[in-house]
Write an enzyme that holds these catalytic residues in place. Structure first.
Site, PDB file in Angstrom:
ATOM      1  N   HIS A  84      18.817 -20.562  -7.487  1.00 53.42           N
ATOM      2  CA  HIS A  84      18.721 -18.918  -7.470  1.00 53.42           C
ATOM      3  C   HIS A  84      19.719 -18.673  -6.613  1.00 53.42           C
ATOM      4  O   HIS A  84      20.067 -17.277  -6.402  1.00 53.42           O
ATOM      5  CB  HIS A  84      17.415 -18.380  -7.031  1.00 53.42           C
TER       6      HIS A  84
ATOM      7  N   ASP B 150      25.683 -13.263  -2.401  1.00 50.60           N
ATOM      8  CA  ASP B 150      24.341 -13.031  -2.980  1.00 50.60           C
ATOM      9  C   ASP B 150      24.413 -14.020  -4.447  1.00 50.60           C
ATOM     10  O   ASP B 150      25.302 -13.639  -5.192  1.00 50.60           O
ATOM     11  CB  ASP B 150      23.817 -11.715  -3.278  1.00 50.60           C
TER      12      ASP B 150
HETATM   13  P1  ADQ Z   1      16.656 -12.423  -2.632  1.00 54.53           P
HETATM   14  O1  ADQ Z   1      17.746 -12.872  -1.688  1.00 54.53           O
HETATM   15  O2  ADQ Z   1      15.303 -12.263  -2.107  1.00 54.53           O
HETATM   16  O3  ADQ Z   1      16.595 -13.517  -3.815  1.00 54.53           O
HETATM   17  P2  ADQ Z   1      17.122 -10.240  -4.627  1.00 54.53           P
HETATM   18  O4  ADQ Z   1      17.823 -10.698  -5.663  1.00 54.53           O
HETATM   19  O5  ADQ Z   1      17.464  -8.852  -4.128  1.00 54.53           O
HETATM   20  O6  ADQ Z   1      17.291 -10.920  -3.191  1.00 54.53           O
HETATM   21  O7  ADQ Z   1      15.646  -9.755  -4.871  1.00 54.53           O
HETATM   22  C1  ADQ Z   1      14.582  -9.254  -3.944  1.00 54.53           C
HETATM   23  C2  ADQ Z   1      13.368  -8.862  -4.883  1.00 54.53           C
HETATM   24  O8  ADQ Z   1      12.549  -8.444  -3.900  1.00 54.53           O
HETATM   25  C3  ADQ Z   1      13.497  -7.728  -5.731  1.00 54.53           C
HETATM   26  O9  ADQ Z   1      13.128  -7.883  -7.019  1.00 54.53           O
HETATM   27  C4  ADQ Z   1      13.225  -6.690  -4.905  1.00 54.53           C
HETATM   28  O10 ADQ Z   1      12.485  -5.510  -5.997  1.00 54.53           O
HETATM   29  C5  ADQ Z   1      12.185  -7.143  -4.079  1.00 54.53           C
HETATM   30  N1  ADQ Z   1      11.940  -6.440  -2.765  1.00 54.53           N
HETATM   31  C6  ADQ Z   1      12.822  -5.801  -1.938  1.00 54.53           C
HETATM   32  N2  ADQ Z   1      12.493  -5.218  -1.049  1.00 54.53           N
HETATM   33  C7  ADQ Z   1      11.363  -5.199  -1.249  1.00 54.53           C
HETATM   34  C8  ADQ Z   1      10.359  -4.543  -0.356  1.00 54.53           C
HETATM   35  N3  ADQ Z   1      10.256  -3.603   0.773  1.00 54.53           N
HETATM   36  N4  ADQ Z   1       8.851  -4.707  -0.972  1.00 54.53           N
HETATM   37  C9  ADQ Z   1       8.658  -5.271  -1.822  1.00 54.53           C
HETATM   38  N5  ADQ Z   1       9.536  -5.897  -2.677  1.00 54.53           N
HETATM   39  C10 ADQ Z   1      10.835  -5.761  -2.292  1.00 54.53           C
HETATM   40  C11 ADQ Z   1      17.045 -14.693  -4.281  1.00 54.53           C
HETATM   41  C12 ADQ Z   1      18.728 -14.849  -4.203  1.00 54.53           C
HETATM   42  C13 ADQ Z   1      19.156 -13.703  -5.069  1.00 54.53           C
HETATM   43  C14 ADQ Z   1      18.650 -13.614  -6.586  1.00 54.53           C
HETATM   44  C15 ADQ Z   1      17.119 -13.961  -6.588  1.00 54.53           C
HETATM   45  C16 ADQ Z   1      16.595 -14.185  -8.062  1.00 54.53           C
HETATM   46  O11 ADQ Z   1      19.182 -14.591  -3.020  1.00 54.53           O
HETATM   47  O12 ADQ Z   1      20.458 -13.730  -5.182  1.00 54.53           O
HETATM   48  O13 ADQ Z   1      19.089 -12.474  -7.012  1.00 54.53           O
HETATM   49  O14 ADQ Z   1      16.633 -14.864  -5.580  1.00 54.53           O
HETATM   50  O15 ADQ Z   1      17.079 -15.397  -8.359  1.00 54.53           O
END
Ligand code: ADQ
Length: 731
Positions: free
Chosen positions: A166, A373
């Site tokens: 991921h 990311d």
């Molecule tokens: P993350 O680094 O966590 O994931 P991201 O892809 O943006 O980054 O995912 C965050 C998720 O958490 C989103 O679905 C969002 O809706 C949710 N979220 C964010 N803030 C929140 C909050 N305050 N309360 C509840 N939910 C919240 C890792 C990798 C990424 C990759 C993902 C998926 O670092 O690059 O996209 O895995 O593979």
């Protein structure tokens, strides 16, 4: 129903204790949603840590948790406080996370943490082995479990394993800094399919495999011993509908009305991320400060709402970052704030789904500007929540995987703070039509490639890889198949044999001139030429072929099809070709000879070959790749082709290949049986043009267009001998 076993560090639920009672809370992450759709087609099982430390649980509580979770197909792996400290906060998040996100100066490594990482991967492996059967599909997730695929494969050779990363896979120059770089690659290569978010990560991974392990690959397929490992990109999507329809939620509507009142006409800039140093939060704040400084007309007209979700809170860099972010927010608010206006609203907490959707709906601009990311789902969720009445602009870092699919966003380099501040202004001033148009194009894509589609695609590819693996077993020429070939050969009246030479009829020698045909082979070919048309199709030059086979009544094809000798003995060119280019190409090959002990150049009439059979295998593979890259750029527009054979890189005219030469022979007569055999990539051209009724046999390597495979040249000879014996028996 077939079973799919998903393995990830965390289960999609958390167990905790409140007043001595066990509490179970489901988490609706993207992964769980994506896999939700697969639950219908498979019996799904999930293995992972339930989030509570083993030290807090009595044996009977562990049993209670296991029993309760089992009902839902969840199988917990219990980890102690120390396990989590060393494995999760240690190797995973102090070593891999910073390195894979290019923060290599933050990387810390110690043997004890890596030992724990291996031990915990083994623990996951044991849990999976308790449950798994040979016919199951296993899908392992993310950087916490990179050794697991190999561990599983060692214990269960026949089970099919997929792996998805991921986070980014870094460029080789960065990956090579990892002390355990080789073990980690080998661990991953235990999988049959390895998936990444974007193609760049695929290339980085393939490069590391070549440079560190010396394995070569073709079109994303790596040959590892007698296995094939497929590597591909699967960009993860979101649950589109969930965000697109969020505006219909009553609570969202209520919160939205309240927020609008508070904003009182001010423009809302939004950022949402875990408070992680990879997310570029400080750069974003700096850019916002510069924006306010350069465009004071926006003072009291905009608000930046920054949600920073607490994560890995006890770790040094995270504590430092939190302090710095809070100081910076305080400073900017102090510097620009007025009595009725605070430039930054900062929330350091997790927020409920409805609030998140309210913010997506309300924000005029989303600033998604990570320094690195893997994908970034927030960018996609924000765009999904928009429509004609609630338009918005996405400012997106080009270092997020999502940028590859969201070219209509304003793409920025987050390190360029001035550029980022300009992007904020451009976003705020973008005309409405343009906003709608950009949004609509991105939405089209997001709607099609959802997280469900992502999960389905991955599993489908895994099944395809499996079919291929099983198919390869069927392709092996066994006693019965051989019997059948011999019968068909004997029954046919007009027989054509198209045979490659090196690696197919004789083993490879250290220098090409030493691979002479032995007596036995000459006798065999001579025998065959009495009852069939035999053609040796080789990359060798015509002088050598004439010297070795001139006295036999066989057809010869030299230099991959440039020259043809009819059985009558006349040589002619298949079509006019030039060799003026050699003056330019030869010095480059020589340069690579100087840099690679054991390599040498072979000059033929119409092709140049750079051999590396006698080199150190890793160095040879590395140089071959470099040479191929260099040459490929040079031959562009010259109607030349750079091809890779068995331990050789060759440049030849593009319209010359064994396929065209094979057609020359195929068209000569109405053959009842065509039998063709070869061992390297140049022979694939031949296999691919032959009619469906032809018997095509590949020697050695597994990926091929041929219908059958055998292990070595000795098997080819055995086949040809059995043809002769059968003909003799029947006459
Ligand atoms: P993350 O680094 O966590 O994931 P991201 O892809 O943006 O980054 O995912 C965050 C998720 O958490 C989103 O679905 C969002 O809706 C949710 N979220 C964010 N803030 C929140 C909050 N305050 N309360 C509840 N939910 C919240 C890792 C990798 C990424 C990759 C993902 C998926 O670092 O690059 O996209 O895995 O593979």
């Amino acid at each position: 129903m077939r079973r799919l076993i998903i393995v990830s560090n965390r289960l999609p639920l958390t167990v905790s204790k409140r007043k001595g009672e066990l509490v179970f809370t489901r988490s609706a992450g993207g992964l769980a949603t994506g896999l939700g759709s697969i639950y219908r087609d498979f019996e799904s099982i999930w293995v992972g840590w339930p989030g509570i430390s083993k030290d807090e649980l009595s044996p009977s509580e562990e049993q209670e948790i296991s029993a309760k979770l089992k009902e839902e197909g969840f199988y917990p792996v219990f980890l102690t406080h120390d396990d989590v400290g060393l494995y999760y906060y240690g190797f995973c998040n102090k070593t891999i996370w910073p390195l894979f996100h290019y923060f290599y100066l933050y990387m810390e490594y110690d043997d004890a943490s890596y030992e724990a990482y291996r031990r915990i991967n083994q623990k996951f492996c044991e849990k999976v082995l308790e449950i798994a059967r040979d016919e199951d599909l296993i899908w392992v997730h993310d950087y916490h479990l990179m050794l697991l695929p190999e561990m599983l494969k060692k214990s269960m050779e026949d089970v099919v394993v997929g792996f998805f990363l991921h986070i980014p896979f870094p460029a080789f120059e960065v990956y090579r800094l990892l002390p355990t770089r080789v073990e980690i690659l080998k661990g991953l290569l235990g999988a049959d399919l390895i998936g990444f978010h974007i193609y760049d990560y695929v290339l980085h991974f393939l490069n590391s495999v070549t440079y560190l392990l010396g394995y070569e690959h073709t079109m994303g397929e790596i040959e590892v011993g007698n296995r094939i490992v497929k590597v591909d990109s699967f960009p993860m999507g979101i649950d589109y509908e969930r965000f697109a329809s969020s505006i219909e939620n009553r609570r969202v509507q209520r919160e939205l009305r309240r927020l609008k009142r508070q904003l009182d006409g001010k423009k809302l800039l939004l950022s949402v991320d875990r408070l992680d140093y990879t997310k570029g939060i400080l750069h974003r704040l700096e850019a916002y400060e510069l924006f306010l400084e350069r465009y004071p007309e926006y003072i009291e007209k905009v608000i930046l709402l920054m949600v920073a979700v607490p994560t890995r809170t006890g770790m040094e860099h995270y504590m430092d970052l939190r302090r710095e972010v809070e100081e910076t927010v305080g400073r900017i608010n102090g510097r620009f704030g007025t009595v009725g206006w605070t430039p930054i609203w900062y929330l350091y907490r997790s927020i409920p789904f409805e609030t998140l959707c309210t913010l997506y709906n309300a924000a005029d601009v989303a600033l998604v500007t990570p320094l690195r990311d893997g994908m970034n789902l927030v960018a996609k969720e924000y765009i999904a929540a928009k429509d004609r009445t609630r338009d918005g602009v996405l400012v997106l870092s080009e270092f997020a995987g999502a940028a590859k699919e969201m070219g209509e966003a304003i793409l920025v380099n987050p390190n360029d703070v001035l550029g980022l501040s300009e992007a904020i202004r451009a976003a705020l001033e973008m005309p409405r039509d343009e906003k709608l148009e950009r949004c609509a194009s991105m939405q089209e894509r997001l709607k099609r490639y959802t997280v469900k589609r992502w999960a389905n695609d991955f599993v489908e590819s895994l099944i395809k890889v499996e079919r291929k693996l099983k198919g390869l077993v069927l392709m092996k020429v066994n006693r019965f198949i051989l019997e059948d070939f011999a019968k068909r050969f004997a029954d046919a009246e007009k027989r054509l044999l198209l045979l490659d030479y090196d690696g197919t009829l004789v083993p490879f020698a250290e220098r090409p001139e030493r691979a002479l045909p032995d007596e036995e082979l000459l006798r065999l070919l001579s025998g065959l030429s009495n009852v069939s048309t035999v053609v040796i199709i080789s990359g060798r030059d015509r002088k050598v072929l004439e010297g070795w086979f001139g006295s036999l009544n066989v057809g010869l094809v030299a230099e991959h099809g440039a020259w043809i000798r009819e059985p009558s003995g006349d040589w002619h060119l298949l079509e006019p070709v030039s060799n003026h280019w050699m003056e330019q190409i030869r010095p480059i090959m020589e340069l690579f000879v100087d840099r690679t002990p054991g390599a040498f150049v072979e000059q033929k009439e119409f092709s140049l070959a750079w051999h590396y059979r006698r080199c150190d295998p890793k160095l040879g593979a590395v140089r071959a790749r470099e040479l191929k890259n260099t040459l490929s750029q040079l031959v562009f527009n010259l109607n030349l082709e750079v091809i890779e054979g068995n331990k050789v890189v060759e440049v030849r005219n593009a319209n010359i290949n064994k396929g065209r030469a094979a057609i020359h022979w195929v068209e000569k007569d109405a053959w009842d049986m065509i039998f063709s055999c070869g061992d390297d990539w140049t022979d694939e051209d031949m296999f691919s043009v032959l009619p469906d009724t032809a018997v095509t046999v590949k020697v050695g390597a597994l990926t091929t267009q041929a219908k059958y495979v055998v292990e070595s040249y000795a098997d080819v000879r055995k086949m040809l001998e059995s043809f002769l014996e059968r003909v003799a028996d029947e006459s």
